[in-house]
Design a protein around this motif. Structure first.
Motif, PDB file in Angstrom:
ATOM      1  N   VAL A  40       0.595  -1.248  -0.257  1.00  0.00           N
ATOM      2  CA  VAL A  40      -0.119   0.079   0.025  1.00  0.00           C
ATOM      3  C   VAL A  40       1.139   1.324  -0.194  1.00  0.00           C
ATOM      4  CG1 VAL A  40      -1.282   1.318   0.924  1.00  0.00           C
ATOM      5  CG2 VAL A  40      -1.960  -1.253   1.434  1.00  0.00           C
ATOM      6  N   GLU A  41       2.556   1.024   0.494  1.00  0.00           N
ATOM      7  CA  GLU A  41       3.067   2.362   0.421  1.00  0.00           C
ATOM      8  C   GLU A  41       3.093   3.306  -0.082  1.00  0.00           C
ATOM      9  OE1 GLU A  41       7.332   3.297   2.466  1.00  0.00           O
ATOM     10  OE2 GLU A  41       6.029   2.601   4.010  1.00  0.00           O
ATOM     11  N   LEU A  42       3.958   1.672  -1.263  1.00  0.00           N
ATOM     12  CA  LEU A  42       4.598   2.223  -2.531  1.00  0.00           C
ATOM     13  C   LEU A  42       3.320   2.348  -3.742  1.00  0.00           C
ATOM     14  CD1 LEU A  42       6.916   1.696  -4.216  1.00  0.00           C
ATOM     15  CD2 LEU A  42       6.279  -0.367  -4.673  1.00  0.00           C
ATOM     16  N   GLU A  43       2.419   1.672  -3.307  1.00  0.00           N
ATOM     17  CA  GLU A  43       1.120   1.993  -4.135  1.00  0.00           C
ATOM     18  C   GLU A  43       0.551   3.611  -4.021  1.00  0.00           C
ATOM     19  OE1 GLU A  43      -4.170   1.662  -5.594  1.00  0.00           O
ATOM     20  OE2 GLU A  43      -2.929  -0.126  -4.863  1.00  0.00           O
ATOM     21  N   ALA A  44       0.790   4.529  -2.433  1.00  0.00           N
ATOM     22  CA  ALA A  44       0.087   5.554  -2.598  1.00  0.00           C
ATOM     23  C   ALA A  44       1.617   6.504  -2.983  1.00  0.00           C
ATOM     24  CB  ALA A  44       0.179   5.531  -1.184  1.00  0.00           C
ATOM     25  N   ARG A  45       2.704   6.112  -2.810  1.00  0.00           N
ATOM     26  CA  ARG A  45       4.029   6.602  -3.732  1.00  0.00           C
ATOM     27  C   ARG A  45       3.245   6.998  -4.692  1.00  0.00           C
ATOM     28  NH1 ARG A  45       9.389   5.340  -2.494  1.00  0.00           N
ATOM     29  NH2 ARG A  45      10.994   6.370  -3.580  1.00  0.00           N
ATOM     30  N   ILE A  46       3.718   6.165  -5.704  1.00  0.00           N
ATOM     31  CA  ILE A  46       2.687   6.134  -7.025  1.00  0.00           C
ATOM     32  C   ILE A  46       1.387   7.044  -7.862  1.00  0.00           C
ATOM     33  CG2 ILE A  46       1.983   5.271  -9.345  1.00  0.00           C
ATOM     34  CD1 ILE A  46       4.421   2.393  -8.276  1.00  0.00           C
ATOM     35  N   ARG A  47       1.010   6.424  -6.576  1.00  0.00           N
ATOM     36  CA  ARG A  47      -0.219   7.663  -6.822  1.00  0.00           C
ATOM     37  C   ARG A  47      -0.003   8.954  -6.472  1.00  0.00           C
ATOM     38  NH1 ARG A  47      -4.986   5.129  -7.929  1.00  0.00           N
ATOM     39  NH2 ARG A  47      -5.202   2.917  -7.974  1.00  0.00           N
ATOM     40  N   LYS A  48       0.834   9.616  -5.619  1.00  0.00           N
ATOM     41  CA  LYS A  48       0.872  10.958  -5.542  1.00  0.00           C
ATOM     42  C   LYS A  48       1.816  11.471  -6.865  1.00  0.00           C
ATOM     43  CE  LYS A  48       1.129  10.708  -0.511  1.00  0.00           C
ATOM     44  NZ  LYS A  48       2.019  10.726   0.737  1.00  0.00           N
ATOM     45  N   LEU A  49       2.708  10.655  -7.492  1.00  0.00           N
ATOM     46  CA  LEU A  49       3.374  10.956  -8.533  1.00  0.00           C
ATOM     47  C   LEU A  49       2.859  12.625 -10.071  1.00  0.00           C
ATOM     48  CD1 LEU A  49       4.836   8.225  -9.744  1.00  0.00           C
ATOM     49  CD2 LEU A  49       6.512   9.903  -8.176  1.00  0.00           C
ATOM     50  N   LEU A  70      12.114  -0.893  -8.609  1.00  0.00           N
ATOM     51  CA  LEU A  70      11.149  -0.037  -9.109  1.00  0.00           C
ATOM     52  C   LEU A  70      11.172   0.933  -8.064  1.00  0.00           C
ATOM     53  CD1 LEU A  70       7.677   1.378  -9.720  1.00  0.00           C
ATOM     54  CD2 LEU A  70       7.047  -0.474  -8.630  1.00  0.00           C
ATOM     55  N   ARG A  71      11.179   0.507  -6.673  1.00  0.00           N
ATOM     56  CA  ARG A  71      11.572   1.339  -5.634  1.00  0.00           C
ATOM     57  C   ARG A  71      13.456   1.782  -5.588  1.00  0.00           C
ATOM     58  NH1 ARG A  71       8.714  -0.328  -0.990  1.00  0.00           N
ATOM     59  NH2 ARG A  71       7.831  -2.235  -0.915  1.00  0.00           N
ATOM     60  N   ASN A  72      13.949   1.389  -6.687  1.00  0.00           N
ATOM     61  CA  ASN A  72      14.704   2.299  -6.825  1.00  0.00           C
ATOM     62  C   ASN A  72      14.700   3.674  -7.481  1.00  0.00           C
ATOM     63  OD1 ASN A  72      16.649   0.872  -4.506  1.00  0.00           O
ATOM     64  ND2 ASN A  72      17.495  -0.747  -6.216  1.00  0.00           N
ATOM     65  N   TRP A  73      14.310   2.966  -8.763  1.00  0.00           N
ATOM     66  CA  TRP A  73      13.297   3.918  -9.663  1.00  0.00           C
ATOM     67  C   TRP A  73      12.761   5.688  -9.311  1.00  0.00           C
ATOM     68  CZ3 TRP A  73       9.343   6.292 -11.480  1.00  0.00           C
ATOM     69  CH2 TRP A  73       9.827   7.157 -12.931  1.00  0.00           C
ATOM     70  N   LEU A  74      12.261   4.916  -8.582  1.00  0.00           N
ATOM     71  CA  LEU A  74      11.019   5.569  -7.997  1.00  0.00           C
ATOM     72  C   LEU A  74      12.273   7.026  -6.604  1.00  0.00           C
ATOM     73  CD1 LEU A  74       7.975   4.349  -6.308  1.00  0.00           C
ATOM     74  CD2 LEU A  74       7.954   5.440  -8.101  1.00  0.00           C
ATOM     75  N   GLU A  75      13.426   6.046  -6.294  1.00  0.00           N
ATOM     76  CA  GLU A  75      14.282   6.899  -5.001  1.00  0.00           C
ATOM     77  C   GLU A  75      14.865   8.112  -6.150  1.00  0.00           C
ATOM     78  OE1 GLU A  75      14.737   7.211  -2.059  1.00  0.00           O
ATOM     79  OE2 GLU A  75      13.088   6.147  -1.572  1.00  0.00           O
ATOM     80  N   ASN A  76      14.970   7.746  -7.279  1.00  0.00           N
ATOM     81  CA  ASN A  76      16.667   8.072  -8.005  1.00  0.00           C
ATOM     82  C   ASN A  76      15.296   9.707  -9.332  1.00  0.00           C
ATOM     83  OD1 ASN A  76      18.939   7.221  -7.696  1.00  0.00           O
ATOM     84  ND2 ASN A  76      17.610   5.280  -8.558  1.00  0.00           N
ATOM     85  N   ILE A  77      14.272  10.194  -9.178  1.00  0.00           N
ATOM     86  CA  ILE A  77      13.856  10.860  -9.985  1.00  0.00           C
ATOM     87  C   ILE A  77      13.454  11.744  -9.289  1.00  0.00           C
ATOM     88  CG2 ILE A  77      11.842   8.848 -10.665  1.00  0.00           C
ATOM     89  CD1 ILE A  77      10.047   9.568  -8.369  1.00  0.00           C
TER      90      ILE A  77
END
Length: 77
Positions: A40-49, A70-77
């Protein structure tokens, strides 16, 4: 000169928001299909993009092999 009423502006904004939400839902379905249900945490993070990042993620999915990627990709945006 065109007159744009507040209800027209609201309709345009709603259409834009609906399109963005549909795009986010599509990306999340693709992620869940590729990696299985994400937390759920990862999904919420994506929904905020924002939409530009969501579009980038849509392309990046093809290069990701695991949820950790995916987590690494999100960390590097």
């Amino acid at each position: 000169m065109e007159i744009v009423t507040s209800w027209m502006e609201e309709g345009i904004e709603l259409g834009i928001e609906t399109g963005i939400e549909r795009e986010k839902n599509l990306i999340l379905r693709q992620i869940n299909r590729k990696f299985g249900k994400i937390d759920v945490e990862l999904e919420a993070r994506i929904r905020k993009l924002n939409v530009e990042i969501i579009e980038d993620l849509g392309e990046a999915i093809f290069d990701l092999d695991a949820v950790e990627d995916l987590r690494n990709w999100l960390e590097n945006i």
